[in-house]
Motif scaffolding. Structure first.
Motif: not given
Length: 227
Positions: A94-101
């Motif tokens: 995914x973009x932009x990269x970010x912490x996710x569950x």
């Protein structure tokens, strides 16, 4: 998301943070607040309940795993700490990269990377080795049980005490993000970022264990000196 867990050492026990900890947490935070200039620490019983409620809401959303820090010798709650910014690398990029569950929603999913933060101790527990052993327990759980690739830590760039403690663990400073965010005092601050990678963990483990062993020898040596 990771299940709550108890992490136990010689001097400290990390218990899943719960509303029952609020009175003891408020008492721990009230002792001497002069070292909390850069750290959000609840002040008073109502604030302690709100602090716990917020942490548990983030935990329910899969963003954190929060602990009460308990002194093993007498069961006294002396502060709090948590895993945060839990990041999962499964599924499509995914973009932009970010912490996710976890995309699967599996109850037994564990993160690939995480931060350790939200750490504070009562005045009488600071400098006793409790924080160092608590970090060892959290690193062990993250690297040996979850098998994460990276643990990150961060500090207000002005907080020399916290930065020295992080560096003493063997974490690598990745640099200071200048003019990063507002501090608790309302001033715009920089943030110092640190990390430990999975391949660095064996060396960091030895560093922390040797540091704890030295501290215990010093304590035992003082006890042998007549009053």
């Amino acid at each position: 998301m990771p299940a709550p867990v108890i992490l136990s050492g010689r001097s400290v026990r990390l218990e899943p943070l719960a509303p029952c900890h609020a009175p003891a947490l408020a008492a721990a935070a009230a002792a001497d607040r002069t070292s909390y200039a850069f750290t959000p620490v609840p002040h008073g019983l109502d604030a302690a309940y709100a602090y716990i409620h917020s942490a548990l809401a983030d935990q329910e959303a899969g963003r954190t795993l929060a602990f009460a820090t308990v002194r093993a010798a007498d069961g006294l709650v002396v502060g709090s700490t948590r895993f945060c910014e839990l990041d999962y690398w499964d599924g499509p990029v995914v973009w932009p990269p970010a912490p996710r569950g976890p995309l699967t929603g599996a109850a037994d999913a564990v993160p690939d990377a995480a931060d350790i933060g939200g750490t504070w101790l009562s005045a009488h527990a600071q400098g006793t080795g409790i924080n160092t052993e608590a970090k060892l327990l959290m690193f062990q759980h993250a690297f040996d049980t979850w098998r994460v690739r990276r643990i990150s830590l961060r500090a207000d760039a002005r907080n020399t005490r916290s930065r020295a403690a992080i560096e003493g663990l063997g974490a690598v400073c990745e640099g200071v993000r200048r003019v990063h965010t507002r501090g608790l005092d309302g001033l715009v601050r920089g943030t110092a970022f640190y990390s430990v990678l999975d391949e660095e963990w064996p060396t960091v483990r030895r560093t922390i264990e040797e540091r704890l062993a030295r501290a215990r020898r010093e304590v035992n040596g003082r006890r042998l000196v007549p009053a």
